[in-house]
Enzyme design. Structure first.
Site, PDB file in Angstrom:
ATOM      1  N   GLU A   1     -12.258   5.983   5.368  1.00 16.13           N
ATOM      2  CA  GLU A   1     -11.902   6.524   6.619  1.00 16.13           C
ATOM      3  C   GLU A   1     -13.034   6.786   7.508  1.00 16.13           C
ATOM      4  O   GLU A   1     -13.336   7.713   6.791  1.00 16.13           O
ATOM      5  CB  GLU A   1     -10.749   7.735   5.895  1.00 16.13           C
ATOM      6  CG  GLU A   1      -9.776   7.159   5.445  1.00 16.13           C
ATOM      7  CD  GLU A   1      -9.129   8.553   4.550  1.00 16.13           C
ATOM      8  OE1 GLU A   1      -9.170   9.279   4.413  1.00 16.13           O
ATOM      9  OE2 GLU A   1      -7.953   7.954   3.588  1.00 16.13           O
ATOM     10  N   HIS A  54      -4.136  16.041  -3.964  1.00 19.40           N
ATOM     11  CA  HIS A  54      -4.385  16.337  -1.732  1.00 19.40           C
ATOM     12  C   HIS A  54      -4.564  18.248  -1.734  1.00 19.40           C
ATOM     13  O   HIS A  54      -4.638  18.335  -0.700  1.00 19.40           O
ATOM     14  CB  HIS A  54      -3.687  15.637  -1.942  1.00 19.40           C
ATOM     15  CG  HIS A  54      -4.393  14.272  -0.943  1.00 19.40           C
ATOM     16  ND1 HIS A  54      -4.173  13.445  -2.619  1.00 19.40           N
ATOM     17  CD2 HIS A  54      -4.215  13.064  -0.244  1.00 19.40           C
ATOM     18  CE1 HIS A  54      -4.810  12.233  -2.426  1.00 19.40           C
ATOM     19  NE2 HIS A  54      -5.012  11.927  -1.423  1.00 19.40           N
ATOM     20  N   ARG A 103     -10.285  34.314  45.895  1.00 22.58           N
ATOM     21  CA  ARG A 103     -10.655  33.241  46.927  1.00 22.58           C
ATOM     22  C   ARG A 103     -10.247  32.233  46.596  1.00 22.58           C
ATOM     23  O   ARG A 103      -9.283  31.111  46.818  1.00 22.58           O
ATOM     24  CB  ARG A 103     -11.210  32.859  47.800  1.00 22.58           C
ATOM     25  CG  ARG A 103     -11.214  32.108  48.664  1.00 22.58           C
ATOM     26  CD  ARG A 103     -12.548  32.181  49.623  1.00 22.58           C
ATOM     27  NE  ARG A 103     -13.821  31.959  49.952  1.00 22.58           N
ATOM     28  CZ  ARG A 103     -14.399  32.239  50.342  1.00 22.58           C
ATOM     29  NH1 ARG A 103     -14.655  30.740  50.475  1.00 22.58           N
ATOM     30  NH2 ARG A 103     -16.022  32.477  49.465  1.00 22.58           N
ATOM     31  N   TYR A 113       0.672  -1.372  -0.062  1.00 27.27           N
ATOM     32  CA  TYR A 113      -0.161  -0.068  -0.158  1.00 27.27           C
ATOM     33  C   TYR A 113       0.467   1.683  -0.416  1.00 27.27           C
ATOM     34  O   TYR A 113       1.725   1.625   0.734  1.00 27.27           O
ATOM     35  CB  TYR A 113      -0.946   0.168   1.586  1.00 27.27           C
ATOM     36  CG  TYR A 113      -1.865   1.399   1.360  1.00 27.27           C
ATOM     37  CD1 TYR A 113      -2.702   1.763   0.416  1.00 27.27           C
ATOM     38  CD2 TYR A 113      -1.563   2.224   1.988  1.00 27.27           C
ATOM     39  CE1 TYR A 113      -3.221   3.034   0.579  1.00 27.27           C
ATOM     40  CE2 TYR A 113      -1.446   3.735   2.871  1.00 27.27           C
ATOM     41  CZ  TYR A 113      -2.966   3.937   1.231  1.00 27.27           C
ATOM     42  OH  TYR A 113      -3.975   5.110   1.572  1.00 27.27           O
ATOM     43  N   ASN A 155       0.892  11.959   4.768  1.00 28.02           N
ATOM     44  CA  ASN A 155       0.704  10.961   6.395  1.00 28.02           C
ATOM     45  C   ASN A 155       0.734  11.731   7.713  1.00 28.02           C
ATOM     46  O   ASN A 155       2.080  11.287   7.491  1.00 28.02           O
ATOM     47  CB  ASN A 155       1.127   9.674   5.415  1.00 28.02           C
ATOM     48  CG  ASN A 155      -0.872   9.124   5.762  1.00 28.02           C
ATOM     49  OD1 ASN A 155      -1.095   9.678   7.203  1.00 28.02           O
ATOM     50  ND2 ASN A 155      -0.992   8.545   4.987  1.00 28.02           N
ATOM     51  N   PHE A 185      -1.638   7.654  11.747  1.00 33.38           N
ATOM     52  CA  PHE A 185      -2.436   9.357  11.535  1.00 33.38           C
ATOM     53  C   PHE A 185      -3.582   9.487  12.402  1.00 33.38           C
ATOM     54  O   PHE A 185      -3.504  11.013  12.505  1.00 33.38           O
ATOM     55  CB  PHE A 185      -2.485   9.273   9.937  1.00 33.38           C
ATOM     56  CG  PHE A 185      -3.093   7.903   9.225  1.00 33.38           C
ATOM     57  CD1 PHE A 185      -4.648   8.025  10.557  1.00 33.38           C
ATOM     58  CD2 PHE A 185      -2.776   6.681   8.984  1.00 33.38           C
ATOM     59  CE1 PHE A 185      -5.400   6.916   9.939  1.00 33.38           C
ATOM     60  CE2 PHE A 185      -3.374   5.904   8.740  1.00 33.38           C
ATOM     61  CZ  PHE A 185      -4.863   5.912   8.773  1.00 33.38           C
ATOM     62  N   TYR A 215     -15.441  34.151  45.720  1.00 31.77           N
ATOM     63  CA  TYR A 215     -14.601  32.942  45.077  1.00 31.77           C
ATOM     64  C   TYR A 215     -13.613  32.970  43.210  1.00 31.77           C
ATOM     65  O   TYR A 215     -12.470  32.706  44.007  1.00 31.77           O
ATOM     66  CB  TYR A 215     -15.281  31.732  44.032  1.00 31.77           C
ATOM     67  CG  TYR A 215     -16.127  31.284  45.155  1.00 31.77           C
ATOM     68  CD1 TYR A 215     -16.597  31.584  46.768  1.00 31.77           C
ATOM     69  CD2 TYR A 215     -17.432  30.674  44.464  1.00 31.77           C
ATOM     70  CE1 TYR A 215     -17.275  31.059  46.905  1.00 31.77           C
ATOM     71  CE2 TYR A 215     -18.300  29.188  45.388  1.00 31.77           C
ATOM     72  CZ  TYR A 215     -18.380  29.847  46.363  1.00 31.77           C
ATOM     73  OH  TYR A 215     -18.982  29.252  47.532  1.00 31.77           O
TER      74      TYR A 215
END
Length: 511
Positions: A415, A84, A284, A54, A196, A330, A281
């Site tokens: 994905e 991409h 404090r 792959y 990646n 990834f 508060y």
């Protein structure tokens, strides 16, 4: 630091913080090259044998079953980068891009990515020449890695797209030519190795972390100044109170408040005749809230430091066995969680600051002049400055909603669960700017309160901070254009200058 040698897997938070703050020359330890070469040779052997692997000689994502002939492997990798590079939005800052490139180099150099040394050396040469890839901020879901933004980073290596160089946005091919760097032709696996990974979301989260550190430091110092401005008690910071609870951040924070308020003339002036039993508060409970924020900052820092040194591309090459394993490093869920945690801390630091600001302008609570100005009525003083603080605190509450709980499947459901880490981390910048403005407004108000107590002085450490403020912003005697003062005070917070003179008070708190 002028030169930094990368030891893959062993960068420290101090190294990353320095790279975030400044551009300096980098180099790679010579011992890394053997592993890089062995990994690259393993990939080439797979190609020569014709074994299907792959990302080496197949398509990507759901196209993983598509086999690519050897004579098209260079085109495959180039097409991957071009297709991409689909980011949008404003460009990431130089600070963030420096971290991205540095961490990508360190990850590839660990020798599990199958990339040639020539590619890594070209990245180092680009970094050292000050060539900053133009990376749009939006377009990543934080799995399968930060594909789109890292593709824009990789375009620069190919001589495609734009970069920032010598303060200008110019064509990458021209910047490489001026720097004497030859564009890279990618071989099998190299494009995928470059794009990646989690380096973009991690860099954005580190940017958020380093800003949050400054917010924490400023928040503690300004909060201590507000205690004296409101003539609050230092009894709640007694070490015994915090030791019996045992929360480490709270114990550390209480010690900071004790040190910051030590030897205050203002505090000494009302230790006997003060009729108030308890402070609100926001005064404090500062150790409890800011200490919890410190614990979150520390937890996030540990996660992000591990991720900064990690190998997060896919598939991974294991030279000792020759195995090529497709995994999921990834997936940026650890980064998403770390960023979500930082968002909580940023929001709460601002929320507490806004409450203290509200206390200071309310003369029934602070015993200071109404809205911290003489002749209130004809003068509005800090009335609407508090409205700005409230608006920013409310905005942060909305942005603090966790991004990591969202997921949209991509790549035809291959994905099918993503982290949204890149957005989770990217929003921290806006949140930090909001909180810095809130703290700046509180600092102006607290400084005003201290001035109303003159000739009494606050503690030596806080007097130093007050002098820093007054060196740039005058006492607010009558109404004037206030927005520039807020921006000046905000810059003091974001610049980290308030804690620079604190003699290492905060240094032990961070990794």
């Amino acid at each position: 630091m002028t030169t930094f040698t990368i030891h893959p897997g062993h960068m420290t938070l101090s190294d990353l913080r320095a790279a975030w703050a400044h551009h300096f020359t980098i180099g790679l330890t010579p011992t890394a090259y053997d592993a890089i070469h062995a990994s690259s040779v393993t990939v080439q052997a797979i190609v020569e044998r014709g074994d299907a692997a792959y990302g080496i000689n197949t398509g990507f994502g759901i196209l993983a079953k598509t086999r690519i002939p050897n004579d098209q492997l260079q085109q495959l990798q180039r097409n991957l980068i071009l297709s991409h590079s689909v980011g949008t939005g404003e460009l990431l800052s130089d600070q963030v891009v420096r971290l991205i490139v540095l961490m990508k180099i360190a990850s590839l150099a660990r020798g599990f990515s199958g990339i040639r040394a020539e590619v890594i050396d070209a990245m180092i040469a680009m970094y050292n020449a000050g060539i900053t890839p133009a990376i749009p901020a939006k377009g990543s879901v934080g799995a399968s890695g930060d594909l789109a933004p890292l593709s824009h980073m990789t375009l620069a290596l190919l001589g495609v797209g734009e970069v920032r160089f010598n303060g200008q946005l110019i064509a990458a091919t021209e910047a490489l030519k001026q720097a004497g760097i030859a564009p890279i032709v990618l071989e099998a696996k190299e494009g995928l190795a470059l794009i990646n990974g989690t380096q973009v979301s991690t860099a954005l989260a580190l940017h958020g972390l380093f800003m949050t550190e400054r917010l924490f430091e400023s928040g503690v110092m300004i909060g201590a100044l507000s205690v004296d401005a409101a003539k609050g008690s230092d009894a709640p910071f007694d070490a015994r109170v915090h030791e019996v609870r045992g929360q480490p951040g709270q114990i550390a924070a209480a010690a900071l408040y004790r040190e910051l308020l030590s030897s205050s003339e203002i505090r000494q002036s009302h230790t006997v005749d003060d009729e108030r039993v308890q402070d609100p508060y926001s005064l404090r409970c500062q150790p409890q809230v800011m200490g919890a924020c410190l614990d979150l900052i520390t937890q996030s820092a540990r996660t992000l430091l591990i991720e900064a040194n990690a190998v997060t591309d896919n598939p991974l090459i294991f030279v000792d066995t020759g195995d090529v394993i497709s995994g999921g490093n990834f997936h940026a869920e650890p980064v998403a969680f770390a960023a979500d945690i930082l968002a909580l801390a940023i929001s709460e630091i601002g929320a507490m600051s806004e409450r203290r600001m509200a206390l200071l302008i309310d003369h029934t609570l602070s015993n200071l002049p109404a809205f911290l100005v003489k002749e209130a009525g004809v003068n509005s003083g800090f009335m609407i400055a508090h409205v700005t603080a409230a608006a920013l605190a409310s905005e942060n509450k909305s942005m603090a909603h966790p991004a990591s709980v969202d997921s949209l499947p991509t790549s035809a459901n291959q994905e099918d669960h993503v982290s949204m880490a890149t957005f989770a981390a990217r929003r921290l910048n806006d949140m930090a700017h909001n909180t810095a403005a809130i703290l700046g407004i509180e600092m102006l108000a607290a400084g005003q309160g201290i001035d109303f107590h003159r000739p009494l002085k606050t503690s030596p450490r806080l007097e130093q901070m007050h002098a820093q403020l007054r060196g740039q912003v005058d006492f607010y005697s009558t109404d004037r254009y206030l927005a520039p003062d807020i921006e000046t005070a905000k810059a003091l917070v974001l610049g980290g200058t308030l804690s620079q003179d604190s003699h290492g008070l905060f240094a032990p708190l961070y990794l």
